[in-house]
Design a protein around this motif. Structure first.
Motif, PDB file in Angstrom:
ATOM      1  N   ILE A 122      21.540   1.545 -15.164  1.00  0.00           N
ATOM      2  CA  ILE A 122      22.147   0.384 -14.266  1.00  0.00           C
ATOM      3  C   ILE A 122      22.454   0.233 -13.232  1.00  0.00           C
ATOM      4  O   ILE A 122      23.512   0.991 -13.030  1.00  0.00           O
ATOM      5  CB  ILE A 122      22.490  -0.660 -15.885  1.00  0.00           C
ATOM      6  CG1 ILE A 122      21.602  -0.610 -16.901  1.00  0.00           C
ATOM      7  CG2 ILE A 122      22.426  -2.045 -15.356  1.00  0.00           C
ATOM      8  CD1 ILE A 122      22.332  -1.080 -18.184  1.00  0.00           C
ATOM      9  N   TRP A 123      22.249  -0.656 -12.467  1.00  0.00           N
ATOM     10  CA  TRP A 123      22.914  -0.853 -11.233  1.00  0.00           C
ATOM     11  C   TRP A 123      23.522  -1.399 -10.845  1.00  0.00           C
ATOM     12  O   TRP A 123      22.749  -2.656 -10.881  1.00  0.00           O
ATOM     13  CB  TRP A 123      21.676  -0.106 -10.117  1.00  0.00           C
ATOM     14  CG  TRP A 123      22.219   1.475 -10.025  1.00  0.00           C
ATOM     15  CD1 TRP A 123      21.906   2.539  -9.406  1.00  0.00           C
ATOM     16  CD2 TRP A 123      20.135   1.961 -10.339  1.00  0.00           C
ATOM     17  NE1 TRP A 123      21.067   3.820 -10.198  1.00  0.00           N
ATOM     18  CE2 TRP A 123      20.374   3.417 -10.916  1.00  0.00           C
ATOM     19  CE3 TRP A 123      19.290   1.426 -11.790  1.00  0.00           C
ATOM     20  CZ2 TRP A 123      19.602   4.328 -11.565  1.00  0.00           C
ATOM     21  CZ3 TRP A 123      18.548   2.050 -12.504  1.00  0.00           C
ATOM     22  CH2 TRP A 123      18.323   3.474 -12.383  1.00  0.00           C
ATOM     23  N   LYS A 124      24.552  -1.842  -9.882  1.00  0.00           N
ATOM     24  CA  LYS A 124      24.556  -3.541  -9.383  1.00  0.00           C
ATOM     25  C   LYS A 124      24.718  -3.833  -7.778  1.00  0.00           C
ATOM     26  O   LYS A 124      25.424  -2.440  -7.364  1.00  0.00           O
ATOM     27  CB  LYS A 124      25.677  -3.982 -10.117  1.00  0.00           C
ATOM     28  CG  LYS A 124      27.146  -3.235  -9.444  1.00  0.00           C
ATOM     29  CD  LYS A 124      27.964  -3.383 -10.246  1.00  0.00           C
ATOM     30  CE  LYS A 124      30.101  -3.085  -9.632  1.00  0.00           C
ATOM     31  NZ  LYS A 124      30.855  -3.303 -10.776  1.00  0.00           N
ATOM     32  N   LYS A 125      23.998  -4.626  -7.457  1.00  0.00           N
ATOM     33  CA  LYS A 125      24.282  -4.676  -6.028  1.00  0.00           C
ATOM     34  C   LYS A 125      25.063  -5.966  -6.088  1.00  0.00           C
ATOM     35  O   LYS A 125      25.594  -6.500  -6.591  1.00  0.00           O
ATOM     36  CB  LYS A 125      22.777  -4.744  -5.458  1.00  0.00           C
ATOM     37  CG  LYS A 125      23.022  -5.399  -4.652  1.00  0.00           C
ATOM     38  CD  LYS A 125      21.051  -5.660  -3.490  1.00  0.00           C
ATOM     39  CE  LYS A 125      20.986  -6.162  -4.051  1.00  0.00           C
ATOM     40  NZ  LYS A 125      19.462  -7.069  -2.765  1.00  0.00           N
ATOM     41  N   GLU A 132      24.872  -7.197   1.611  1.00  0.00           N
ATOM     42  CA  GLU A 132      25.311  -6.540   0.357  1.00  0.00           C
ATOM     43  C   GLU A 132      24.461  -5.254   0.139  1.00  0.00           C
ATOM     44  O   GLU A 132      24.433  -4.744   0.975  1.00  0.00           O
ATOM     45  CB  GLU A 132      23.834  -7.513  -0.178  1.00  0.00           C
ATOM     46  CG  GLU A 132      22.480  -7.062   0.576  1.00  0.00           C
ATOM     47  CD  GLU A 132      21.382  -7.740   0.310  1.00  0.00           C
ATOM     48  OE1 GLU A 132      21.098  -9.041  -0.841  1.00  0.00           O
ATOM     49  OE2 GLU A 132      20.312  -7.437  -0.624  1.00  0.00           O
ATOM     50  N   TRP A 134      24.536  -1.729  -2.757  1.00  0.00           N
ATOM     51  CA  TRP A 134      24.422  -1.312  -3.764  1.00  0.00           C
ATOM     52  C   TRP A 134      25.330  -0.454  -4.355  1.00  0.00           C
ATOM     53  O   TRP A 134      25.931   0.814  -2.983  1.00  0.00           O
ATOM     54  CB  TRP A 134      23.156  -0.473  -4.326  1.00  0.00           C
ATOM     55  CG  TRP A 134      21.891  -1.167  -4.105  1.00  0.00           C
ATOM     56  CD1 TRP A 134      20.750  -1.326  -2.730  1.00  0.00           C
ATOM     57  CD2 TRP A 134      21.728  -1.232  -5.592  1.00  0.00           C
ATOM     58  NE1 TRP A 134      19.684  -2.027  -3.442  1.00  0.00           N
ATOM     59  CE2 TRP A 134      19.559  -1.941  -4.966  1.00  0.00           C
ATOM     60  CE3 TRP A 134      21.702  -1.637  -6.812  1.00  0.00           C
ATOM     61  CZ2 TRP A 134      19.389  -2.854  -5.392  1.00  0.00           C
ATOM     62  CZ3 TRP A 134      20.983  -2.105  -7.324  1.00  0.00           C
ATOM     63  CH2 TRP A 134      19.958  -3.757  -7.293  1.00  0.00           C
ATOM     64  N   VAL A 135      26.641  -0.698  -5.067  1.00  0.00           N
ATOM     65  CA  VAL A 135      27.576   0.120  -5.517  1.00  0.00           C
ATOM     66  C   VAL A 135      27.885   1.165  -5.757  1.00  0.00           C
ATOM     67  O   VAL A 135      26.713   1.757  -6.720  1.00  0.00           O
ATOM     68  CB  VAL A 135      28.221  -0.679  -6.158  1.00  0.00           C
ATOM     69  CG1 VAL A 135      29.709  -0.325  -6.425  1.00  0.00           C
ATOM     70  CG2 VAL A 135      28.582  -2.258  -5.965  1.00  0.00           C
ATOM     71  N   GLU A 136      28.503   2.427  -5.419  1.00  0.00           N
ATOM     72  CA  GLU A 136      28.388   3.758  -5.815  1.00  0.00           C
ATOM     73  C   GLU A 136      29.775   4.044  -6.502  1.00  0.00           C
ATOM     74  O   GLU A 136      30.955   3.772  -5.852  1.00  0.00           O
ATOM     75  CB  GLU A 136      27.996   4.205  -5.221  1.00  0.00           C
ATOM     76  CG  GLU A 136      26.030   4.564  -4.516  1.00  0.00           C
ATOM     77  CD  GLU A 136      25.938   5.735  -3.997  1.00  0.00           C
ATOM     78  OE1 GLU A 136      26.297   6.683  -3.356  1.00  0.00           O
ATOM     79  OE2 GLU A 136      25.009   5.800  -3.262  1.00  0.00           O
ATOM     80  N   GLY A 137      29.629   4.361  -8.044  1.00  0.00           N
ATOM     81  CA  GLY A 137      31.336   3.947  -8.739  1.00  0.00           C
ATOM     82  C   GLY A 137      32.021   5.312  -8.149  1.00  0.00           C
ATOM     83  O   GLY A 137      31.636   5.951  -7.388  1.00  0.00           O
TER      84      GLY A 137
END
Lengths: 137, 79, 137, 79
Positions: A122-125, A132, A134-137
């Motif tokens: 599951i990915w979050k933008k 905007e 996409w978030v990378e942990g």
């Protein structure tokens, strides 16, 4: 019980998840909610957008919950994750764990969210005032 | 092949059929994709691989009808 | 915010406690609920009866919450404890901790309930089929 | 003196006035109470002491109008 697992574009319903795990032998319940907040990495967030590989996400969550059952005897678990656009203050994820004693509920709930964040597709933008990404942990 | 998140945005579609010789590995499919979409290189190099909804190592060989998905880095973290 | 602390004979209201800690900077919320269960120490429980030294209980809870604020920066906390007769399946205690990141919410919530159970003057009497007894930890 | 939980049930009342000489310690008040209510002995020996809503050691001396409460063991535990 069979775990409740929801991956949905609808707002999450804490009450329904709590009701799903209730039982006379429950002595402790721990609920974790991930909430969309107004800033991250120094940016002002407008909202988040969640995307998933839904069939695999559900299967991965099932594996995580099964591991929590083995490790802490957590038999009554509900996990719900929201997809699509989620506004500030809304829940993106809710995990409910109900056990006879509280220690197991805390351990299992924490394990489930920590593992979910690192292994479930599951990915979050983040949509901020600057644009905007996409978030990378 | 199905595409999600950042990968989908670069490719511009949700899914496509990838035809490869029998015995092709996931790693070889990744190389093929990078040839087709050079802009995928940085993100594909940080992605995990899943076949039929399970994480697999890159030396896994593909079979007919396998669903191959590269999993871009997850948000995770402390949020 | 000032912590919300309730020691009450009324049923606890999870929704109201959650609403009290909500804020745009909240990213993680952990809720603990202690629930009356149908058995304990091998006895079939009919219900529990909670008694408190209310003024001191409130003061002790305030100290615990203050310590959680110092240790984990937990600024948004609500603690509610029920008194009197509490039935199987009802909540006797609810703790809600909301923080920017989840780790602090888990740590602070666990600390608050563990410390509350050992230092806050609230007692429970188990009423079982065999009779009744004040429980000593 | 105020009584709670098991103590109140033995004593049969919520509170009472305890008149003691100046400089009496909490420990001495406990002994006095045990003399008055012998059935309190086991529970009082396992109780903590609070004066004016704070835990205090047993050698604390009492002042006029102090609110003295013995705190029977708490349920606590794993529930």
């Amino acid at each position: 019980m069979e775990p409740v697992i929801q991956i949905t574009r609808e707002p999450l319903n804490r009450e329904a998840l709590v009701a799903a795990v209730a039982a006379p032998e429950v002595g402790g319940m721990v609920i974790f909610e991930g909430v969309v907040r107004n800033q991250a990495r120094g940016k002002q967030i407008r909202y988040l957008e969640y995307d998933a590989y839904p069939e695999m996400a559900e299967q991965q969550i099932r594996l995580i919950v099964e591991e929590a059952r083995k490790r802490w005897g957590a038999e009554r678990v509900a996990v719900a994750h929201r997809l699509g656009r989620v506004e500030i203050g809304e829940a993106s994820v809710i995990i409910v764990v109900a056990t006879p004693h509280r220690a197991e509920a805390f351990e299992a709930c924490r394990y489930i969210i920590d593992t979910l964040k690192t292994t479930v597709p599951i990915w979050k933008k983040e949509v901020s005032l600057d644009g905007e990404a996409w978030v990378e942990g | 092949m199905r595409y999600f998140a950042g990968l989908r945005e670069v490719v511009g579609q949700d899914a496509e059929l990838l035809t490869v010789p029998e015995g092709t590995t996931v790693a070889a499919a990744r190389t093929l994709l990078i040839t087709r979409y050079p802009r995928l290189q940085p993100i594909l190099e940080r992605s995990l691989c899943a076949v039929n909804r399970e994480y697999v190592p890159a030396d896994r060989t593909l079979q007919e009808n396998d669903e191959l998905v590269f999993i871009p880095p997850l948000g995770g973290g402390a949020a």
